[in-house]
Scaffold this motif. Sequence first.
Motif, PDB file in Angstrom:
ATOM      1  N   THR A  61       3.772  -1.270   5.620  1.00 45.50           N
ATOM      2  CA  THR A  61       2.481  -0.516   5.822  1.00 45.50           C
ATOM      3  C   THR A  61       1.576  -1.235   5.058  1.00 45.50           C
ATOM      4  O   THR A  61       0.333  -1.458   5.328  1.00 45.50           O
ATOM      5  CB  THR A  61       2.555   1.083   5.843  1.00 45.50           C
ATOM      6  OG1 THR A  61       3.324   1.313   6.790  1.00 45.50           O
ATOM      7  CG2 THR A  61       1.093   1.629   6.023  1.00 45.50           C
ATOM      8  N   THR A  62       2.060  -1.283   3.700  1.00 46.44           N
ATOM      9  CA  THR A  62       0.776  -1.582   2.572  1.00 46.44           C
ATOM     10  C   THR A  62       0.356  -2.993   2.846  1.00 46.44           C
ATOM     11  O   THR A  62      -0.807  -3.403   2.831  1.00 46.44           O
ATOM     12  CB  THR A  62       1.042  -1.630   1.332  1.00 46.44           C
ATOM     13  OG1 THR A  62       1.279  -0.163   0.811  1.00 46.44           O
ATOM     14  CG2 THR A  62       0.345  -2.192   0.030  1.00 46.44           C
ATOM     15  N   THR A  63       1.208  -3.881   3.318  1.00 44.71           N
ATOM     16  CA  THR A  63       1.124  -5.233   3.610  1.00 44.71           C
ATOM     17  C   THR A  63       0.230  -5.473   4.820  1.00 44.71           C
ATOM     18  O   THR A  63      -0.863  -6.102   4.675  1.00 44.71           O
ATOM     19  CB  THR A  63       2.357  -5.981   3.789  1.00 44.71           C
ATOM     20  OG1 THR A  63       3.327  -6.014   2.600  1.00 44.71           O
ATOM     21  CG2 THR A  63       2.076  -7.436   4.031  1.00 44.71           C
ATOM     22  N   VAL A  64       0.499  -4.793   5.799  1.00 48.79           N
ATOM     23  CA  VAL A  64      -0.190  -4.717   6.948  1.00 48.79           C
ATOM     24  C   VAL A  64      -1.845  -4.140   6.770  1.00 48.79           C
ATOM     25  O   VAL A  64      -2.465  -5.025   7.215  1.00 48.79           O
ATOM     26  CB  VAL A  64       0.547  -4.218   8.183  1.00 48.79           C
ATOM     27  CG1 VAL A  64      -0.449  -4.045   9.413  1.00 48.79           C
ATOM     28  CG2 VAL A  64       1.803  -4.822   8.556  1.00 48.79           C
ATOM     29  N   GLU A  65      -1.921  -3.181   6.210  1.00 47.54           N
ATOM     30  CA  GLU A  65      -3.165  -2.718   6.010  1.00 47.54           C
ATOM     31  C   GLU A  65      -3.927  -3.649   5.102  1.00 47.54           C
ATOM     32  O   GLU A  65      -5.246  -3.708   5.172  1.00 47.54           O
ATOM     33  CB  GLU A  65      -2.925  -1.112   5.180  1.00 47.54           C
ATOM     34  CG  GLU A  65      -2.732  -0.383   6.301  1.00 47.54           C
ATOM     35  CD  GLU A  65      -2.543   1.183   5.595  1.00 47.54           C
ATOM     36  OE1 GLU A  65      -2.558   1.403   4.488  1.00 47.54           O
ATOM     37  OE2 GLU A  65      -2.206   2.184   6.560  1.00 47.54           O
ATOM     38  N   THR A  66      -3.434  -4.258   4.171  1.00 49.52           N
ATOM     39  CA  THR A  66      -4.209  -5.499   3.445  1.00 49.52           C
ATOM     40  C   THR A  66      -4.641  -6.470   4.346  1.00 49.52           C
ATOM     41  O   THR A  66      -5.776  -6.921   4.198  1.00 49.52           O
ATOM     42  CB  THR A  66      -3.292  -5.639   2.384  1.00 49.52           C
ATOM     43  OG1 THR A  66      -2.962  -4.607   1.274  1.00 49.52           O
ATOM     44  CG2 THR A  66      -4.140  -6.648   1.440  1.00 49.52           C
ATOM     45  N   LEU A  67      -3.770  -6.945   5.334  1.00 52.68           N
ATOM     46  CA  LEU A  67      -4.174  -7.793   6.193  1.00 52.68           C
ATOM     47  C   LEU A  67      -5.210  -7.490   7.021  1.00 52.68           C
ATOM     48  O   LEU A  67      -6.075  -8.324   7.309  1.00 52.68           O
ATOM     49  CB  LEU A  67      -2.894  -8.357   6.919  1.00 52.68           C
ATOM     50  CG  LEU A  67      -1.714  -9.258   6.496  1.00 52.68           C
ATOM     51  CD1 LEU A  67      -0.442  -9.271   7.169  1.00 52.68           C
ATOM     52  CD2 LEU A  67      -2.244 -10.747   5.830  1.00 52.68           C
ATOM     53  N   GLU A  68      -5.025  -6.240   7.320  1.00 47.90           N
ATOM     54  CA  GLU A  68      -6.179  -5.557   8.157  1.00 47.90           C
ATOM     55  C   GLU A  68      -7.689  -5.401   7.432  1.00 47.90           C
ATOM     56  O   GLU A  68      -8.665  -5.148   8.183  1.00 47.90           O
ATOM     57  CB  GLU A  68      -5.789  -4.415   9.052  1.00 47.90           C
ATOM     58  CG  GLU A  68      -4.701  -4.722   9.973  1.00 47.90           C
ATOM     59  CD  GLU A  68      -3.787  -3.542  10.387  1.00 47.90           C
ATOM     60  OE1 GLU A  68      -3.165  -3.526  11.299  1.00 47.90           O
ATOM     61  OE2 GLU A  68      -4.279  -2.389   9.802  1.00 47.90           O
ATOM     62  N   GLY A  69      -7.532  -5.505   6.419  1.00 50.05           N
ATOM     63  CA  GLY A  69      -8.936  -5.383   5.458  1.00 50.05           C
ATOM     64  C   GLY A  69      -9.040  -3.975   4.827  1.00 50.05           C
ATOM     65  O   GLY A  69     -10.216  -3.652   4.397  1.00 50.05           O
ATOM     66  N   TYR A  70      -8.036  -3.107   5.117  1.00 50.01           N
ATOM     67  CA  TYR A  70      -8.153  -1.760   4.768  1.00 50.01           C
ATOM     68  C   TYR A  70      -7.809  -1.249   3.044  1.00 50.01           C
ATOM     69  O   TYR A  70      -8.241  -0.322   2.817  1.00 50.01           O
ATOM     70  CB  TYR A  70      -7.351  -0.754   5.588  1.00 50.01           C
ATOM     71  CG  TYR A  70      -7.828  -0.893   7.029  1.00 50.01           C
ATOM     72  CD1 TYR A  70      -8.944  -0.418   7.268  1.00 50.01           C
ATOM     73  CD2 TYR A  70      -6.822  -1.341   8.097  1.00 50.01           C
ATOM     74  CE1 TYR A  70      -9.429  -0.303   8.830  1.00 50.01           C
ATOM     75  CE2 TYR A  70      -7.050  -1.235   9.417  1.00 50.01           C
ATOM     76  CZ  TYR A  70      -8.499  -0.983   9.772  1.00 50.01           C
ATOM     77  OH  TYR A  70      -9.040  -0.890  10.966  1.00 50.01           O
ATOM     78  N   ARG A  71      -7.121  -2.297   2.656  1.00 50.80           N
ATOM     79  CA  ARG A  71      -6.911  -2.588   1.157  1.00 50.80           C
ATOM     80  C   ARG A  71      -7.170  -3.784   0.588  1.00 50.80           C
ATOM     81  O   ARG A  71      -6.801  -4.679   1.334  1.00 50.80           O
ATOM     82  CB  ARG A  71      -5.295  -2.032   0.982  1.00 50.80           C
ATOM     83  CG  ARG A  71      -4.952  -0.717   1.500  1.00 50.80           C
ATOM     84  CD  ARG A  71      -3.521  -0.265   1.255  1.00 50.80           C
ATOM     85  NE  ARG A  71      -2.945   1.061   1.770  1.00 50.80           N
ATOM     86  CZ  ARG A  71      -3.483   2.258   1.652  1.00 50.80           C
ATOM     87  NH1 ARG A  71      -4.041   2.422   0.392  1.00 50.80           N
ATOM     88  NH2 ARG A  71      -2.927   3.397   2.350  1.00 50.80           N
ATOM     89  N   SER A  72      -7.132  -3.592  -0.704  1.00 50.43           N
ATOM     90  CA  SER A  72      -7.486  -4.874  -1.540  1.00 50.43           C
ATOM     91  C   SER A  72      -6.336  -5.180  -2.317  1.00 50.43           C
ATOM     92  O   SER A  72      -5.723  -4.518  -3.095  1.00 50.43           O
ATOM     93  CB  SER A  72      -8.593  -4.962  -2.354  1.00 50.43           C
ATOM     94  OG  SER A  72      -9.702  -4.569  -1.445  1.00 50.43           O
ATOM     95  N   PRO A  73      -5.817  -6.641  -2.419  1.00 51.77           N
ATOM     96  CA  PRO A  73      -4.536  -6.985  -3.234  1.00 51.77           C
ATOM     97  C   PRO A  73      -4.826  -6.803  -4.659  1.00 51.77           C
ATOM     98  O   PRO A  73      -6.045  -7.017  -5.160  1.00 51.77           O
ATOM     99  CB  PRO A  73      -4.430  -8.395  -2.931  1.00 51.77           C
ATOM    100  CG  PRO A  73      -5.665  -8.694  -2.245  1.00 51.77           C
ATOM    101  CD  PRO A  73      -6.381  -7.638  -1.780  1.00 51.77           C
ATOM    102  N   ASP A  74      -3.942  -6.471  -5.329  1.00 53.25           N
ATOM    103  CA  ASP A  74      -4.170  -6.281  -6.915  1.00 53.25           C
ATOM    104  C   ASP A  74      -4.074  -7.873  -7.342  1.00 53.25           C
ATOM    105  O   ASP A  74      -4.459  -8.171  -8.330  1.00 53.25           O
ATOM    106  CB  ASP A  74      -2.939  -5.531  -7.516  1.00 53.25           C
ATOM    107  CG  ASP A  74      -3.019  -4.170  -7.137  1.00 53.25           C
ATOM    108  OD1 ASP A  74      -4.274  -3.499  -6.636  1.00 53.25           O
ATOM    109  OD2 ASP A  74      -2.154  -3.340  -7.413  1.00 53.25           O
TER     110      ASP A  74
END
Length: 322
Positions: A61-74
């Motif tokens: 979920t974290t990976t997909v949400e980052t791809l969708e732009g909802y989270r930023s990678p560290d």
Amino acid sequence: MSADTQTTAAAAKAVLDDLAAIVVENFSKSYGTHRVVDKLSFHVLPGEVLALLGPNGAGKTTTVETLEGYRSPDMGTIRVLGLDPVRQAEELKPRIGVMLQQDGLYPALTAREVLSLFAGYYEQPQDVDALLERVGLTDSAKTRCRRLSGGQKRRLALAVALVGNPELVFLDEPTAGMDPQARQTTWEIVRELKRNGVTILLTTHLMDEAERLADRVAIIDHGQLIAMDTPGNLTGGQNANVVRFVAPEGLDCRKLAALPAAKKAEEVRAGSYLIETDDIPTLLVELTTWLRDQAIPLSELRVGHGSLEDLFLRLTGSEVRD
């Protein structure tokens, strides 16, 4: 590795990065002291269906949400259609479709009103009524979302993801709660999208769904990539024949592996056993004879190549996770 080899590998990687619809390179993400994704890397090619699998808490979920732009990678690089999903979100959003696991539909609006609302966000959306028919919701078009069944809400969420004619679609558990007919319809929609060149990132807990729809499967656990290949290659292709059977749990797998025709034996989950062999007819005779001599009841016996579910359980374990 020689300098020439390193240069060639770097050039090949650069070409792949330029061509890929999705680039995940050395991606890490933590919440507090807990690292959820740990140096994850993979690519998705244009027009490819990639199934991203993993147990609960694996980092999907974290990976997909980052791809969708909802989270930023560290740490690391994330690119979707050549764009940064966070910094270039305004440019990216019209080109992607997102089917969330939690539908988030407006409960007071009808199915048609919801789809019309989202269609208004795009310059050239699909025809609303035609899309409702495509997902099997014509008869429910005037039903308010709060009265839709779980499966109907999933179909409406799929329509919302597709209404903008996206180049890339994220499908999170797309057939959860659907009846067999709706599931088949959804699978055909995914195949149609692929034929039209749409790239699809699919997350699912249904191993048969991944096997039937995906060009490649990526399995992650504890935030790391542990396997990635075509479903056929992951399950051993034509060379890894297996016998699977169901019997009382706790059988001695060492004794099963000691059968002359057996190469390897394991209990993949409680009471479900898998034996690899190069000689299925001989192993069947040996196995059934051994079970008879030990007075062990046999409730199911299957012959064939290894399944994706077998591999998944072997790689990630069979314990239930929250």
